[in-house]
Design an enzyme around this catalytic site. Structure first.
Site, PDB file in Angstrom:
ATOM      1  N   ASP A 217       0.866  -1.175   0.000  1.00 24.94           N
ATOM      2  CA  ASP A 217       0.000   0.000   0.000  1.00 24.94           C
ATOM      3  C   ASP A 217       0.905   1.227   0.000  1.00 24.94           C
ATOM      4  O   ASP A 217       2.119   1.082   0.006  1.00 24.94           O
ATOM      5  CB  ASP A 217      -0.904  -0.044   1.251  1.00 24.94           C
TER       6      ASP A 217
ATOM      7  N   ALA B 155      -8.299  -2.957   1.298  1.00 28.09           N
ATOM      8  CA  ALA B 155      -7.477  -4.057   1.798  1.00 28.09           C
ATOM      9  C   ALA B 155      -6.379  -4.437   0.818  1.00 28.09           C
ATOM     10  O   ALA B 155      -5.414  -5.095   1.170  1.00 28.09           O
ATOM     11  CB  ALA B 155      -8.369  -5.267   2.061  1.00 28.09           C
ATOM     12  N   LYS B 156      -6.540  -4.050  -0.441  1.00 25.61           N
ATOM     13  CA  LYS B 156      -5.557  -4.325  -1.502  1.00 25.61           C
ATOM     14  C   LYS B 156      -5.117  -5.785  -1.492  1.00 25.61           C
ATOM     15  O   LYS B 156      -3.926  -6.090  -1.520  1.00 25.61           O
ATOM     16  CB  LYS B 156      -4.379  -3.356  -1.390  1.00 25.61           C
ATOM     17  N   ARG B 157      -6.092  -6.686  -1.470  1.00 30.49           N
ATOM     18  CA  ARG B 157      -5.811  -8.099  -1.439  1.00 30.49           C
ATOM     19  C   ARG B 157      -5.601  -8.664  -2.853  1.00 30.49           C
ATOM     20  O   ARG B 157      -5.707  -7.939  -3.838  1.00 30.49           O
ATOM     21  CB  ARG B 157      -6.951  -8.848  -0.748  1.00 30.49           C
TER      22      ARG B 157
END
EC number: 4.1.1.23
Lengths: 271, 271
Positions: free
Chosen positions: A99, B95-97
């Site tokens: 991130d 969450a940038k999963r």
């Protein structure tokens, strides 16, 4: 943990196996569901039965998050158990985070400091300032996704960027980042032949290799093309070991499966 | 939530503001630290003061994970509060999963079903089978990272792949994935001029735009190049709103800041 400590453990135990703790309540033995914390009970049994056959454990955080607070608690108990009972074992939070800078710092703090993992997997898409906050931690390791073992790897990772595949560009660029000595890389074993090219770019780094066995990778080929003088390989197996059996002897079955792989690794290490 | 419901909310409230709930215990007003759950107390106050000025809230999960079990509990309480008190508001788990198929399924279940978010941010690096499990959920939205607003975006995202920048390749390829109608995209506002090119590839999709204000992006330019007949924009602001003041009137200060942006959006919507 230092890389040297990891290498010493490999030589001592004659294995470079990593066991993936991807706990799915639909797959664990039914009798464990009566336990207060079935996920931790499962992990503890697997760890007790296999810790002498592997050098690393890798819980995939998705499987814990899927169970909400209970899952998160089970993850905490698992890493605490490993750090207390088996501090020599290398621990990997397979979280695939990444991130903007201040947010990556929060993730790094969560996994390295609060939970006490030795390493965490990180996605490279957002570039240097999304990864460097992880690299700032001394004796902690950031395992960057390079070439993954799934079908979708061919969507972007193997596409040509500035004359080379994107995953090679990721390897090269990441070497220029601050504290890049703390980098390791995920490289899928389904493409063992790619490993000789990869070793030209990162001759010494440790590789975390998923996809041996179930996903079609071959251990001998991986070692032929990927092993370094400091070994430089962690081979992960998850489902093939932890779900070797679903009866009450599941832990013994897991140990037998791990022993099989460890024996093969012992031979490869002595060559 | 359907896209139509989101668009209706935008027209009704005359705003397309998303407020980022990135709660850092070092930055929230000191008096809240005496509360049993300072993170939720902060979020509740911000939500109570600003819910009529925005259409979406976006907790960045890193900030919650960094506080372990307590953080996870605060995240649960926050999403439950939003879903009970303000079910019309669009919720984003930032969450940038992204992981191999069965693991992405676990993440999708965690965020869409267990926590009840309307959407989740996902990284594209691992390709189709890492994203499609998210896309399979009806009336849930997968917000794919395309062009981020950080410096590291230039490491890979803007590099040329098959004659176009990688982020454009991501946009094009993702359109071919199953249930791609459930896709939205993260596009950083620091490059507002890129938006006209982006709109040629994805003319109708919603864009989540960070980086307006503090990071240098300009709201008017973003609307000029990025707005569609269905608006198609969610503009995120986090720190600029929630940390507008650190005294006991922090929630009022946040509302004033949000009101300022909402007024500008109201004008832009009426043009």
């Amino acid at each position: 943990m230092t890389t040297e400590q990891l290498v010493n453990q490999i030589h001592k135990k004659k294995t470079f196996l990593c066991i993936g703790l991807d706990v799915d309540l639909n797959k664990i033995p039914k009798h464990l569901l009566k336990e207060e914390d079935p996920i931790f009970a499962f992990n503890k049994a697997i760890i007790d039965a296999t810790h002498h056959l592997c050098v690393a454990y890798k819980p995939n955080t998705a499987f814990y998050e899927a169970y909400g607070l209970k899952g998160w608690k089970a993850l905490e108990k698992t890493i605490n158990y490993l750090n207390e009972k088996h501090p020599e074992i290398f621990t990997i939070a397979d979280a695939k985070r990444g991130d903007i800078g201040n947010t990556s710092s929060m993730y790094a703090k969560a996994f390295f400091e609060d939970l006490g993992f030795d390493s965490v997997t990180v996605a490279p898409y957002m570039g240097n300032d999304s990864v460097e906050p992880f690299l700032a931690f001394e004796n902690k390791h950031t395992i960057l996704l390079a070439l993954t073992s799934n079908e979708g790897a061919f969507d972007f990772q193997t596409k040509t960027v500035e004359g080379k595949e994107l995953y090679k560009k990721v390897l090269e660029t990441s070497k220029t980042w601050k504290n890049s000595k703390n980098l390791m890389y995920v490289v899928g074993a389904t493409k063992a032949e790619y490993l000789s090219d990869i070793r030209k770019i990162i001759p010494d780094s440790f590789l975390l290799v998923p996809g041996v066995g179930a996903q079609g990778g071959n251990l001998q080929d991986v070692c032929k093309y990927g092993m370094t003088k400091n070994i430089g390989l962690l081979i992960n197996s998850s489902r093939g070991i932890i779900y070797a059996s679903s009866d009450e002897y599941f832990a013994t079955a897991a140990a037998l499966k791990a022993k099989e792989i460890q024996e093969e690794m012992k031979t490869l290490l002595s060559n």
